[in-house]
Motif scaffolding. Structure first.
Motif, PDB file in Angstrom:
ATOM      1  N   ASP A 151       4.234   9.720   2.339  1.00 47.04           N
ATOM      2  CA  ASP A 151       5.270   8.881   2.953  1.00 47.04           C
ATOM      3  C   ASP A 151       5.940   8.003   1.906  1.00 47.04           C
ATOM      4  O   ASP A 151       7.175   7.824   1.917  1.00 47.04           O
ATOM      5  N   ALA A 202       3.494   1.637   4.514  1.00 49.81           N
ATOM      6  CA  ALA A 202       2.779   2.815   4.011  1.00 49.81           C
ATOM      7  C   ALA A 202       1.801   2.428   2.916  1.00 49.81           C
ATOM      8  O   ALA A 202       0.693   2.971   2.836  1.00 49.81           O
ATOM      9  N   LYS A 212       9.268  -0.055   5.379  1.00 50.20           N
ATOM     10  CA  LYS A 212       8.446   1.147   5.577  1.00 50.20           C
ATOM     11  C   LYS A 212       7.527   1.394   4.379  1.00 50.20           C
ATOM     12  O   LYS A 212       6.383   1.810   4.536  1.00 50.20           O
ATOM     13  N   ALA A 238      -0.318   8.825   3.664  1.00 52.72           N
ATOM     14  CA  ALA A 238       0.521   7.671   3.345  1.00 52.72           C
ATOM     15  C   ALA A 238       1.141   7.798   1.962  1.00 52.72           C
ATOM     16  O   ALA A 238       2.242   7.291   1.710  1.00 52.72           O
ATOM     17  N   TYR A 291       9.957   7.766   0.992  1.00 56.04           N
ATOM     18  CA  TYR A 291      10.741   6.536   1.060  1.00 56.04           C
ATOM     19  C   TYR A 291      11.390   6.208  -0.285  1.00 56.04           C
ATOM     20  O   TYR A 291      12.532   5.709  -0.340  1.00 56.04           O
TER      21      TYR A 291
END
Length: 410
Positions: free
Chosen positions: A36, A75, A71, A33, A40
């Motif tokens: 991620d 995350a 998002k 995560a 982003y």
């Protein structure tokens, strides 16, 4: 033993790395995560750059920011819930790690036991050649080979009459009285071989070669070798090898000698030489040649042993007319003969166009057109064959010989 220790250490090491990765729940220093979130955030910065360059409209940029922000929140929540393990259940990670280690180690051992050679040491090419030469030096002579490998006596072949046996006995007596009679020796060789008396047949063939002296042909020596090999149930003795070499000294292309020399090479563990002999012979032979079925049955395994990539050529269909077929039609009336010949030639030409064929099929078609006097068609087939067999010099040589015979080769 050292090999197994090294293999086991490598397998356990690889399995341990994979297992630890499963237990940690991540590949690198941070949970998935976290990566991620980095992606982003980069996307948000990219939106700002595109907006400044005028690539995006303000409305589209706002909509993309809102979507990426959602998002990021998801995350971040996943990162907080999973902690350092990334949310991976510890018990499940341990179980999966054990399964991976078992699969890697146990699967590797099982695979090697099936396709490897446990217990055997390395065999470099130099060692294999040396072992082959040692096996060749220890090869049995013909008499010793017959004593060990001679087929069991099953009596006379079915259908052998008393009259025939009387004729054979008379032939034996005649040859004994006239040992230099070549015709009688040839008949005796055939008769003894037909009765299954291979030892007597090869003795008579050796006597025939001695009588012929320098006039003995490659076929004579190849026949002697074949009889010797049949007398030992397929074992190629030292004397049989010498006969094969004598045959090839007189005719390097002698097909029977090349086939049996390839068999000999398989028996002394030289699959590389055997493969080359059989591959060339197969490419030059017609489908009805007696050595083609055994070669086709074993050449792929032989190629694998020799470390060669080889694809068995497709078996050709029904052969087209040969020059002998055309000459055999000589007793027919001219019109019927021409119609029959042209029908056979047309069938062969159609099959080659639709399915392809061997070099011998192409050569047969060129010969047929040459006999019919249709040199333009023969020349066109020769031109096509040059393109088809451009990467196969031996096959092209077969077709070229037919083109030269038909008078259409450049």
């Amino acid at each position: 033993m050292a090999f197994w220790i090294i293999v086991a250490a490598l397998a356990i090491g690889v399995g341990a790395i994979l297992g630890l990765t499963l237990m940690r729940g991540r590949v690198g220093e941070a949970p998935p995560a976290a990566y991620d979130l980095d992606v982003y955030r980069d996307q948000l910065r990219e939106i700002d750059r595109d907006l400044k360059r005028g690539v995006l409209e303000a409305e589209d940029a706002e909509r993309l920011r809102a979507e990426i922000s959602r998002k990021i929140l998801a995350a971040d929540a996943q990162l907080r819930a999973g902690g350092e393990s990334g949310g991976q259940p510890k018990a499940l990670g341990i179980v999966m790690a054990g399964v991976v280690v078992a699969l890697v180690t146990g699967g590797g051992v099982l695979l090697y036991s099936q396709i490897g050679a446990p217990g055997y040491g390395d065999l470099p090419m130099a060692t294999r050649i040396a072992n082959s030469e040692a096996a060749r030096a220890e090869r049995l002579d013909q008499e010793a080979a017959e004593a060990r490998f001679a087929p069991q006596d099953t009596g006379l072949p079915d259908g052998t009459s008393d009259d025939y046996m009387a004729l054979v006995e008379r032939l034996r007596e005649t040859v004994a009285e006239r040992p230099n009679d070549q015709q009688g020796l040839r008949f005796l060789v055939r008769s003894e071989a037909a009765l299954g008396n291979m030892e007597a047949a090869r003795t008579a063939q050796a006597q025939l070669i001695e009588v012929k002296g320098e006039a003995a042909t490659a076929e004579d020596y190849a026949t002697l070798a074949e009889l010797m090999i049949n007398a030992t149930s397929g074992y190629v003795s030292r004397d049989a090898e010498a006969a094969l070499r004598d045959a090839l000294d007189r005719d390097p292309r002698a097909p029977t000698a090349r086939f049996y020399l390839g068999l000999y090479m398989t028996q002394i563990d030289r699959p590389d030489t055997a493969f080359r002999l059989w591959r060339d012979l197969l490419e030059e032979s017609t489908p009805d040649a007696p050595w083609v079925p055994p070669i086709r049955a074993g050449i792929e395994e032989l190629a694998a042993r020799a470390g060669e990539r080889y694809e068995l050529p497709s078996q050709a269909g029904a052969p087209g007319p040969s020059a002998g077929d055309i000459e055999a039609a000589g007793e027919m009336d001219p019109e019927a003969r021409q119609e029959m010949i042209r029908g056979m030639v047309a069938g062969l030409a159609s099959r080659l166009a639709d399915e392809g064929g061997t070099a011998e099929d192409w050569a047969r078609l060129i010969n047929a057109y040459g006999v019919l006097g249709e040199t333009d068609r023969a020349r066109r087939i020769w031109t096509e064959a040059q393109a088809v067999f451009a990467d196969f010099p031996r096959r092209l040589a077969t077709v070229r010989a037919a083109a030269e015979n038909a008078g259409v080769a450049e």
